[in-house]
Design an enzyme around this catalytic site. Structure first.
Site, PDB file in Angstrom:
ATOM      1  CG  ASP A  33      -2.083   0.937   1.072  1.00 26.75           C
ATOM      2  OD1 ASP A  33      -3.225   0.470   0.917  1.00 26.75           O
ATOM      3  OD2 ASP A  33      -1.849   2.170   1.093  1.00 26.75           O
ATOM      4  N   GLY A  96     -15.820   2.706   4.033  1.00 27.24           N
ATOM      5  CA  GLY A  96     -14.612   3.505   3.824  1.00 27.24           C
ATOM      6  C   GLY A  96     -13.845   3.156   2.563  1.00 27.24           C
ATOM      7  CG  HIS A 103      -8.988  -3.020  -2.230  1.00 26.68           C
ATOM      8  ND1 HIS A 103      -9.918  -2.319  -2.933  1.00 26.68           N
ATOM      9  CD2 HIS A 103      -8.761  -2.325  -1.098  1.00 26.68           C
ATOM     10  CE1 HIS A 103     -10.254  -1.234  -2.250  1.00 26.68           C
ATOM     11  NE2 HIS A 103      -9.569  -1.222  -1.121  1.00 26.68           N
ATOM     12  CG  LEU A 104      -9.226  -9.527   0.207  1.00 26.71           C
ATOM     13  CD1 LEU A 104      -8.929 -11.002   0.467  1.00 26.71           C
ATOM     14  CD2 LEU A 104     -10.582  -9.163   0.795  1.00 26.71           C
ATOM     15  CG  HIS A 105      -6.872  -2.876   3.137  1.00 28.81           C
ATOM     16  ND1 HIS A 105      -6.089  -1.809   2.776  1.00 28.81           N
ATOM     17  CD2 HIS A 105      -8.123  -2.580   2.716  1.00 28.81           C
ATOM     18  CE1 HIS A 105      -6.839  -0.894   2.171  1.00 28.81           C
ATOM     19  NE2 HIS A 105      -8.085  -1.343   2.117  1.00 28.81           N
TER      20      HIS A 105
HETATM   21  P1  5GP Z   1      -9.719   1.466   0.378  1.00 28.03           P
HETATM   22  O1  5GP Z   1      -9.694   2.807   1.074  1.00 28.03           O
HETATM   23  O2  5GP Z   1     -10.494   1.554  -0.909  1.00 28.03           O
HETATM   24  O3  5GP Z   1     -10.130   0.333   1.245  1.00 28.03           O
HETATM   25  O4  5GP Z   1      -8.215   1.125   0.033  1.00 28.03           O
HETATM   26  C1  5GP Z   1      -7.529   1.660  -1.036  1.00 28.03           C
HETATM   27  C2  5GP Z   1      -6.068   1.577  -0.674  1.00 28.03           C
HETATM   28  O5  5GP Z   1      -5.304   1.750  -1.833  1.00 28.03           O
HETATM   29  C3  5GP Z   1      -5.620   2.651   0.337  1.00 28.03           C
HETATM   30  O6  5GP Z   1      -5.077   2.021   1.486  1.00 28.03           O
HETATM   31  C4  5GP Z   1      -4.595   3.448  -0.438  1.00 28.03           C
HETATM   32  O7  5GP Z   1      -3.514   3.890   0.351  1.00 28.03           O
HETATM   33  C5  5GP Z   1      -4.163   2.486  -1.522  1.00 28.03           C
HETATM   34  N1  5GP Z   1      -3.730   3.137  -2.742  1.00 28.03           N
HETATM   35  C6  5GP Z   1      -4.389   4.135  -3.404  1.00 28.03           C
HETATM   36  N2  5GP Z   1      -3.712   4.490  -4.516  1.00 28.03           N
HETATM   37  C7  5GP Z   1      -2.608   3.695  -4.549  1.00 28.03           C
HETATM   38  C8  5GP Z   1      -1.517   3.613  -5.478  1.00 28.03           C
HETATM   39  O8  5GP Z   1      -1.428   4.322  -6.470  1.00 28.03           O
HETATM   40  N3  5GP Z   1      -0.559   2.680  -5.196  1.00 28.03           N
HETATM   41  C9  5GP Z   1      -0.621   1.879  -4.092  1.00 28.03           C
HETATM   42  N4  5GP Z   1       0.368   1.010  -3.922  1.00 28.03           N
HETATM   43  N5  5GP Z   1      -1.646   1.929  -3.208  1.00 28.03           N
HETATM   44  C10 5GP Z   1      -2.619   2.841  -3.441  1.00 28.03           C
END
Ligand code: 5GP
Length: 117
Positions: A33, A96, A103-105
């Site tokens: 991330d 959020g 995606h999975l974190h």
């Molecule tokens: P969400 O908020 O949708 O659950 O997670 C999206 C995640 O993608 C966030 O943790 C954010 O930091 C990450 N993210 C957004 N843009 C990019 C990018 O261009 N590259 C990477 N490696 N991560 C990204």
């Protein structure tokens, strides 16, 4: 509807923007991330642009399984097995979600608090 519009993750899949890729299979890609919230913070995505778990269909069953199996493999790779880790998927506004490609974190390397904020 399982196909999503293009997102920043689509650009990462197509290698149009750089990312630190830690795992790749025919159907799954995982990368660090850009804004990590834990010492290990990896985003695990299907190459197919499904918007979220809420948009997944029966035909996506195998992909959903592959995402979880990939998380297990990456966690082993990252040395998280003994202390544990967390897998989270943010869905929609209240969840959020900011990138509308499922995606999975994978979070680890410190104690992850519960409940989340
Ligand atoms: P969400 O908020 O949708 O659950 O997670 C999206 C995640 O993608 C966030 O943790 C954010 O930091 C990450 N993210 C957004 N843009 C990019 C990018 O261009 N590259 C990477 N490696 N991560 C990204």
């Amino acid at each position: 509807m399982s196909a999503g519009g293009d997102t920043i993750f689509g650009k990462i899949i197509r290698r149009e923007i750089p990312a630190t890729i830690v795992y790749e299979s025919e159907t799954v890609l995982a990368f660090r991330d850009i804004n990590p919230v834990a010492p290990v913070h990896i985003v695990v995505i299907p190459k197919k642009p499904v918007v979220s778990v809420a948009h997944a269909e029966v035909e996506d069953k195998a992909i959903l399984g592959e995402l979880l199996l990939a998380c297990g493999e990456i966690a082993r790779q990252e040395g998280l097995d003994s202390n544990g880790y967390r897998i989270v998927s943010n869905i929609g506004r209240d969840g959020g979600q900011t990138v509308f490609h499922l995606h999975l974190h994978l979070l680890g390397g410190r104690h992850i608090n519960w409940p989340p904020g």
